[in-house]
Design an enzyme around this catalytic site. Structure first.
Site, PDB file in Angstrom:
ATOM      1  N   LYS A   1      28.196  33.914  60.625  1.00 58.87           N
ATOM      2  CA  LYS A   1      27.185  32.615  61.101  1.00 58.87           C
ATOM      3  C   LYS A   1      28.188  32.409  62.875  1.00 58.87           C
ATOM      4  O   LYS A   1      28.781  33.142  63.149  1.00 58.87           O
ATOM      5  CB  LYS A   1      28.299  31.171  60.691  1.00 58.87           C
ATOM      6  CG  LYS A   1      27.642  29.457  61.021  1.00 58.87           C
ATOM      7  CD  LYS A   1      26.687  29.364  59.621  1.00 58.87           C
ATOM      8  CE  LYS A   1      25.980  28.711  60.159  1.00 58.87           C
ATOM      9  NZ  LYS A   1      25.291  27.959  58.903  1.00 58.87           N
TER      10      LYS A   1
HETATM   11  N1  GLU Z   1      21.357  27.750  57.883  1.00 60.98           N
HETATM   12  C1  GLU Z   1      21.419  28.148  56.674  1.00 60.98           C
HETATM   13  C2  GLU Z   1      23.013  27.652  56.372  1.00 60.98           C
HETATM   14  O1  GLU Z   1      23.701  27.222  56.239  1.00 60.98           O
HETATM   15  C3  GLU Z   1      20.760  29.528  56.263  1.00 60.98           C
HETATM   16  C4  GLU Z   1      21.216  30.679  56.286  1.00 60.98           C
HETATM   17  C5  GLU Z   1      20.205  31.855  56.515  1.00 60.98           C
HETATM   18  O2  GLU Z   1      19.159  31.574  56.007  1.00 60.98           O
HETATM   19  O3  GLU Z   1      20.906  33.033  56.599  1.00 60.98           O
HETATM   20  O4  GLU Z   1      21.765  28.121  55.365  1.00 60.98           O
END
Ligand code: GLU
Length: 419
Positions: free
Chosen positions: A109
Site C-alpha cells: 500500500k
Molecule cells: N485499493 C483497493 C483495495 O484496497 C484496490 C487495490 C488494488 O487493486 O490493487 O483493495
C-alpha cells in the site's frame, strides 16, 4: 486517571486481527514472526511547487507487507489522515485479501498525506509524479503494482504509469492497475469493488434467507465503492434508504433514486440537498434501522462507542477496516453477520489482477467476461470463508483471516527461508 483511547490505531487493529486468526489456525511462532510484519517500508519526502509559486513538502509512503505469493499489490491513498501506521495496516490487509481470493499477489500500500480536495489538477499531477519517482526503486510489474484507493483514480494511475515508463525508456502499462481503458486498463475495473461488494451481499442474503428484493440498506460513503454497490443493490430491487458522504447524509424511507443520486453527486460533488430526501445526522446513519449496512468510507467508522446502536443484520465492509475489534465483538454478540473487508471489497484487486494479466498478454477481454470471472472468484471465496466460519465456529472475520493467512503461511513454508 485513565487515558481515553480516541481512535484505534489501524495497525494495532491489523496486528490484533492477525493474532486472533493465527491462534485459530494454531500457527507456530516461527511462521508468525515471518509473515506478520511488513517486508519493506519506504518513507519519502515529496516537494511540489504549488500554483502560487511556493514549495510545499508532502510526506509519502510505500509499504510492501508481503511478496511471498507474488508481487506486492495495493492502492495508493491521498488523504489528510494518511500515516505510516495506516499504510502498514492497509498493506497487511492487502496480503490477506489477495490470498483470500487466491490471486498470485502479495500485499502493499502507498499513501501521501495531503488534502487533494484543496489541490489543483496541476498540483496533484506534480505531487503524483514526484512521489512516483521517489518510490520508483520499489515498484514494477513484477515487483509491486499500485492501484487507486481513497481519492486517487484512473488519472492518477496514468501519471504514475507515464512517469515510470519515461524513466525506463519504454511504455510499461503493467506497473499500475486501475488505469484508463485507453492506456491498457480493464473494462469493469472502475466498478469492480462495488460489484464485488454486491456479489458478497447476494451470498450473505442467500445464506441467511433474507430476500435482497425489498431489503433496506444504508450506505456510509458514496465514493467509488459505495456508489456502485448502491447502484447494483438498487437494480436488484433493494431499497437504499440512507446514504452519506464526507459532507452530509440523506434519507428517504421509500428508497432513494440511486441513478439520479449518482448523477447529482457527479455534478455537485455531494449527496446533501438531493430532491426527495431528508437530511440526517451522518453519525445517525450507522444506527439507521435497516437490513444491511454498508460502511464504504474509512477505518474506525463503527467503534465501541456506537456499535451497540447498529441494528443492521448484515454489515458489508466495502471500506478497509471500518469496524474496530471492540465493535466486532459487540456486533457478534448481537448476532450481526459481518462480511469482512478482505473478502467484501476484494473485487477491486481481483479485477486489478485481471487487468495485469491482460496487460502482460497484450490481449483484452470483454466486459461480460470480466464480470463473469469476478462473480466466480467472489462467490467461490465467500463459500470458502463461510465454510471455515461454520466448520470452526469462528466469526467471519477470523474465518477470512484463517483462509488468507493460512495460504500465505503455506507459501512461506514451501519456499523456505533465504539464505
Ligand atoms: N485499493 C483497493 C483495495 O484496497 C484496490 C487495490 C488494488 O487493486 O490493487 O483493495
Amino acid at each position: 486517571m485513565l487515558a481515553t483511547k480516541l481512535v484505534d490505531n489501524a495497525y494495532d487493529v491489523a496486528l490484533e486481527n492477525f493474532d486472533a486468526a493465527a491462534d485459530a489456525l494454531g500457527l507456530d511462532n516461527d511462521t508468525r514472526e515471518m509473515i506478520k510484519y511488513p517486508e519493506r517500508v519506504l518513507t519519502v519526502s515529496v516537494p511540489v511547487r504549488m500554483d502560487d509559486g511556493t514549495i510545499k513538502r508532502f510526506q509519502g509512503y510505500r509499504v510492501q507487507h508481503s511478496t511471498a505469493r507474488g508481487p506486492a499489490k495495493g492502492g495508493i491513498r491521498f488523504h489528510p489522515q494518511v500515516t505510516l501506521d495506516e499504510v502498514k495496516a492497509l498493506a497487511t490487509w492487502m496480503t490477506w485479501k489477495c490470498a483470500v481470493v487466491n490471486i498470485p499477489f502479495g500485499g502493499g500500500k502507498g499513501g501521501v498525506t495531503c488534502d487533494p480536495k484543496h489541490m489543483s489538477q496541476h498540483e496533484l499531477e506534480h505531487m503524483t509524479r514526484r512521489y512516483t519517482s521517489a518510490i520508483l526503486p520499489l515498484i514494477g510489474p513484477q515487483q509491486d503494482i499500485p492501484a487507486p484507493d481513497v481519492y486517487t483514480n484512473p488519472q492518477t494511475m496514468a501519471w504514475i504509469m507515464d512517469t515510470y515508463s519515461m524513466t525506463k525508456g519504454y511504455t510499461i502499462p503493467g506497473v499500475v492497475t486501475g488505469k484508463p481503458i485507453s492506456l491498457g486498463g480493464s473494462l469493469g475495473r472502475n466498478e469492480a469493488t462495488g460489484r464485488g461488494v454486491f456479489y458478497t451481499i447476494e451470498c450473505a442474503c442467500e445464506h441467511l434467507g433474507i430476500p435482497l428484493k425489498g431489503a433496506t440498506i444504508a450506505v456510509q460513503g458514496f465514493g467509488n465503492a459505495g456508489s456502485v454497490a448502491a447502484q447494483l443493490l438498487h437494480e436488484a430491487g433493494a431499497k437504499v434508504v440512507a446514504v452519506s458522504d464526507s459532507a452530509g447524509a440523506i434519507y428517504n424511507k421509500d428508497g432513494l433514486d440511486i441513478p439520479e443520486l449518482i448523477h447529482m453527486k457527479t455534478i455537485a460533488g455531494h449527496v446533501h440537498g438531493f430532491p426527495g430526501s431528508e437530511p440526517i445526522d451522518p453519525a445517525a446513519l450507522l444506527a439507521f434501522k435497516c437490513d444491511i449496512l454498508v460502511p464504504a468510507a474509512l477505518e474506525n467508522a463503527v467503534t465501541a462507542e456506537n456499535a451497540s446502536s447498529v441494528s443492521a443484520r448484515i454489515i458489508a465492509e466495502a471500506a478497509n477496516g471500518p469496524l474496530t475489534p471492540a465493535a466486532d465483538r459487540i456486533l457478534e454478540s448481537k448476532g450481526a453477520f459481518i462480511i469482512p473487508d478482505i473478502l467484501c471489497n476484494a473485487g477491486g484487486v481481483t479485477v486489478s489482477y485481471f487487468e495485469w494479466v491482460q496487460d502482460e498478454q497484450h490481449l483484452f477481454w470483454e466486459a461480460q467476461d470480466v464480470y463473469n470471472r469476478l462473480e466466480k472468484v467472489m462467490k467461490t471465496s465467500f463459500r470458502d470463508v463461510l465454510k471455515i466460519h461454520l466448520d470452526r465456529v469462528v466469526p467471519m472475520r477470523i474465518a477470512a483471516n484463517v483462509l488468507g493467512i493460512g495460504r500465505v503461511a503455506e507459501a512461506i513454508h514451501i519456499r523456505g527461508i533465504y539464505p
